[in-house]
Structures are given as C-alpha cells and as structure tokens.
Design a protein around this motif. Structure first.
Motif, short mmCIF file in Angstrom:
data_model
loop_
_atom_site.label_atom_id
_atom_site.label_comp_id
_atom_site.label_asym_id
_atom_site.label_seq_id
_atom_site.Cartn_x
_atom_site.Cartn_y
_atom_site.Cartn_z
N VAL A 187 5.00 -4.12 -11.51
CA VAL A 187 4.02 -3.69 -10.51
C VAL A 187 2.68 -3.44 -11.19
CG1 VAL A 187 3.45 -1.91 -8.82
CG2 VAL A 187 5.81 -2.58 -9.14
N SER A 188 1.60 -3.81 -10.52
CA SER A 188 0.27 -3.47 -11.01
C SER A 188 -0.49 -2.75 -9.90
CB SER A 188 -0.49 -4.74 -11.44
OG SER A 188 -0.67 -5.61 -10.35
N PHE A 189 -1.24 -1.70 -10.28
CA PHE A 189 -2.09 -0.98 -9.33
C PHE A 189 -3.49 -1.58 -9.40
CE2 PHE A 189 0.50 3.23 -9.60
CZ PHE A 189 1.53 2.60 -8.92
N THR A 190 -3.98 -2.07 -8.26
CA THR A 190 -5.29 -2.70 -8.24
C THR A 190 -6.40 -1.74 -7.83
OG1 THR A 190 -4.87 -3.45 -5.96
CG2 THR A 190 -4.30 -4.97 -7.75
N ASN A 191 -6.04 -0.69 -7.08
CA ASN A 191 -7.05 0.30 -6.65
C ASN A 191 -6.33 1.61 -6.36
OD1 ASN A 191 -9.36 1.54 -5.85
ND2 ASN A 191 -9.69 0.31 -4.02
N THR A 192 -6.78 2.70 -6.98
CA THR A 192 -6.11 3.99 -6.86
C THR A 192 -7.08 5.08 -6.44
OG1 THR A 192 -4.56 3.37 -8.60
CG2 THR A 192 -4.70 5.70 -8.06
N VAL B 141 0.85 -1.20 0.00
CA VAL B 141 0.00 0.00 0.00
C VAL B 141 0.88 1.25 0.00
CG1 VAL B 141 -1.76 1.31 1.24
CG2 VAL B 141 -1.86 -1.19 1.22
N ILE B 142 0.55 2.19 -0.88
CA ILE B 142 1.23 3.49 -0.94
C ILE B 142 0.26 4.54 -0.42
CG2 ILE B 142 2.38 5.17 -2.43
CD1 ILE B 142 2.71 2.91 -4.49
N THR B 143 0.71 5.38 0.51
CA THR B 143 -0.11 6.51 0.97
C THR B 143 0.59 7.81 0.59
OG1 THR B 143 0.96 6.59 3.15
CG2 THR B 143 -0.98 5.17 2.92
N GLY B 144 -0.20 8.86 0.39
CA GLY B 144 0.37 10.14 0.01
C GLY B 144 -0.68 11.14 -0.41
N LYS B 145 -0.39 11.90 -1.45
CA LYS B 145 -1.26 12.98 -1.91
C LYS B 145 -1.23 13.01 -3.44
CE LYS B 145 -1.80 18.02 -1.48
NZ LYS B 145 -1.19 19.25 -0.91
N ASN B 146 -2.41 13.23 -4.03
CA ASN B 146 -2.53 13.27 -5.50
C ASN B 146 -1.97 12.00 -6.15
OD1 ASN B 146 -3.65 15.85 -5.39
ND2 ASN B 146 -1.66 16.85 -5.55
N LEU B 147 -2.21 10.88 -5.54
CA LEU B 147 -1.64 9.63 -6.02
C LEU B 147 -2.32 9.12 -7.28
CD1 LEU B 147 -0.98 7.72 -2.68
CD2 LEU B 147 0.63 9.01 -4.08
N HIS B 148 -3.48 9.69 -7.63
CA HIS B 148 -4.12 9.26 -8.88
C HIS B 148 -3.28 9.64 -10.09
CE1 HIS B 148 -5.31 13.48 -8.46
NE2 HIS B 148 -5.51 13.48 -9.76
N LEU B 149 -2.28 10.54 -9.89
CA LEU B 149 -1.40 10.94 -10.98
C LEU B 149 -0.20 10.00 -11.12
CD1 LEU B 149 -1.36 14.74 -10.12
CD2 LEU B 149 -2.65 13.66 -11.95
#
Length: 292
Positions: free
Chosen positions: A105-110, A82-90
C-alpha cells in the motif's frame, strides 16, 4: 511570584508563634491550658505543599488514531481507496497492513481526517483491519483484496483446422474465488478472438477450431471477470496465442543439427523461419521466430 509571597507570610507567622510558645514554656505551669491551645494552633498551621501533577499515561498507538471507514469496501490491485477517521496523519501502511505494509500500500495524500491511498499488491485475499468508531468502539473488519487471475498457460500455440484443447482460468486462483464469493460473475475478452475460436462468458473457457492464421504473430488478449451486479468491480488476466498453418508450424519447428564451422554449441539447433543458429534447443524455442 504569588506563591512565594504566601510562603513567606506563613513562615513569619510560624516563627512568631514559636517564639510565643517558648516564652510560655518558661513561665509558670499555671498557663498549661493556654499552652495546649497554642500547640493546637501550631498543629493546624502548616506550610502548603506544592504538589507536582502526575503526568498522564501516554496513549497507546492504537488509541491515537481512529478509522471510521474505508471506501470502497472491496480493494483491487492498482486502484485507489480512501480512509476516513481521526488523527490519521499518525497512521502508516505498516499499522494498516502489518509489517512490510509499504510493499502493498502507498499513501498518496494524508491529512488528519482522510488518507488517499493505492493498493499496489494484495498480500492476502482477505485483509483484517481494526476500525475504531466512537459510537461502536473497536471492531475488526475483513476486506476482500483482489488481484489478477491466471490461465493455465500464458502462451498458446494453435493450428488451423485443429480443435483446441480447452484452456480456462485456474479454478484455485484466490482472487477469482474471492470475486465468486461476492456473487455471480461474467467474463469478457478483448480484442476479438481469431475466426473459429469461441469464448464462454460464463466460464471464461476458450474453445473451437481456428480457421485462419495469425501470420506468424502472437496476439495478446485480456480477459476480465466482473461482478454481475457491479461491473466496475473486476479483475484481469492476460494471455497470448498464435495460430499457425501446417506449413508455418513446420517452419517454426526447432531441429538439432551437427556442429559446423558456422554453427557451434553443445547442442546446436535451427528452424526454417530463421537464419540464426542456436547453441541449444532452449535458445531456439525461446526465439520469437522459432519454437512451439
């Protein structure tokens, strides 16, 4: 609309003052002081200029998103993080992992503040990731990324009552070394090895003298290497073995024969375990019923 009204008013005032100024110029030069005063007014009164605000510089990509944390801090192949932060949809796997990051790496939920992802394959044993934390600024961090480790061979042919030439994990495997760098490790194996064969939980080495046959069948085994202080942090290796009696070993042995009407090929081979005729020795030893 309001700005246009103000501009019209200023324009009318200037026209009136200019008209008066022309009249004064035509009159006696004795009015020089008054004329100078009017010229001063004309210099002071100016039509306001509407300034177009400068567009701010577009932010660079690394300033558009922030990475505050990655959990866990040791990444394993085929596991989630899990990655946490800000404006991660970019953020995309390529920004995180470099060019071709989507292969690993694959993103399963953003969302804006969290990404759920999965490690498909570790491209390197140590991955560098740029963290951007408001209280600390930019900081490069290094995350271990561990995959599988390997034994010298994937398949082992053993004979009953014959001592095993030790087989063990490859020492130079980067994932195994990466785990060792984190602390003391222990090995485990499933299922239980055939009778007479021992497994060292400290080194992962297989030794012994097998005492019973596996009935002409290969048996698969999975070895795990885990961190002693954190058993959930573990990596895997797979191998298979077969234990044969002397007779079973002889029946699996591939023998070259002369070409006949029923067995043709550049180098025909057979083994007693099978009624097939193989065109080459390689084809024979690759068969599940033949080969050593």
């Amino acid at each position: 609309m309001g700005k246009k009204i103000y501009n019209n008013r200023y324009a009318k005032i200037i026209v009136m003052i200019s008209f008066v100024f022309v009249l004064l110029n035509c009159s006696d030069n004795s009015n020089t002081n008054f004329s100078s005063w009017m010229e001063g007014i004309l210099l002071v009164v100016k039509v306001p200029q509407v300034e177009t605000p400068n567009e701010p510089d577009k932010p660079t990509l690394e300033n558009e998103f922030e990475i505050h944390s990655i959990t866990p801090d040791v990444l394993l192949e085929n596991t989630n993080f899990v990655i946490t932060g800000k404006n991660l949809h970019l953020l995309s796997p390529n920004e995180l992992w470099g060019e071709g990051g989507e292969k690993y790496v694959s993103f399963t939920n953003t969302s804006d503040d969290e990404i759920k992802a999965q490690v498909k394959r570790c491209s390197k044993p140590i991955l560098e990731v740029l963290f951007v934390i408001p209280s600390k600024g930019k900081e490069n961090r290094f995350l271990p990324c561990l995959g599988s480790f390997y034994y010298s061979f994937r398949s082992y042919f053993l004979e009953t009552n014959q001592e095993i030439v030790n087989f063990e994990p490859r020492e130079l495997n980067p994932s195994l070394q990466g785990l060792v760098n984190l602390g003391e490790i222990v090995f485990g194996i499933e299922p239980e090895l055939p009778s007479g064969i021992s497994f060292d939980t400290k080194t992962g080495i297989v030794t012994g003298i097998p005492t019973s046959s596996t009935n002409q069948l290969f048996q698969p085994f999975q070895v795990t290497a885990s961190l002693k202080t954190n058993p959930k942090l573990k990596i895997h290796s797979d191998f298979q073995l077969i234990v044969l009696t002397s007779e079973e070993k002889n029946n699996r042995t591939c023998r070259e024969i002369s070409a006949t009407s029923t067995c043709k090929g550049p180098s025909p081979h057979v083994c007693s375990n099978s009624d097939k005729c193989f065109m080459s020795k390689l084809a024979c030893v690759s068969d599940t019923e033949c080969g050593l």
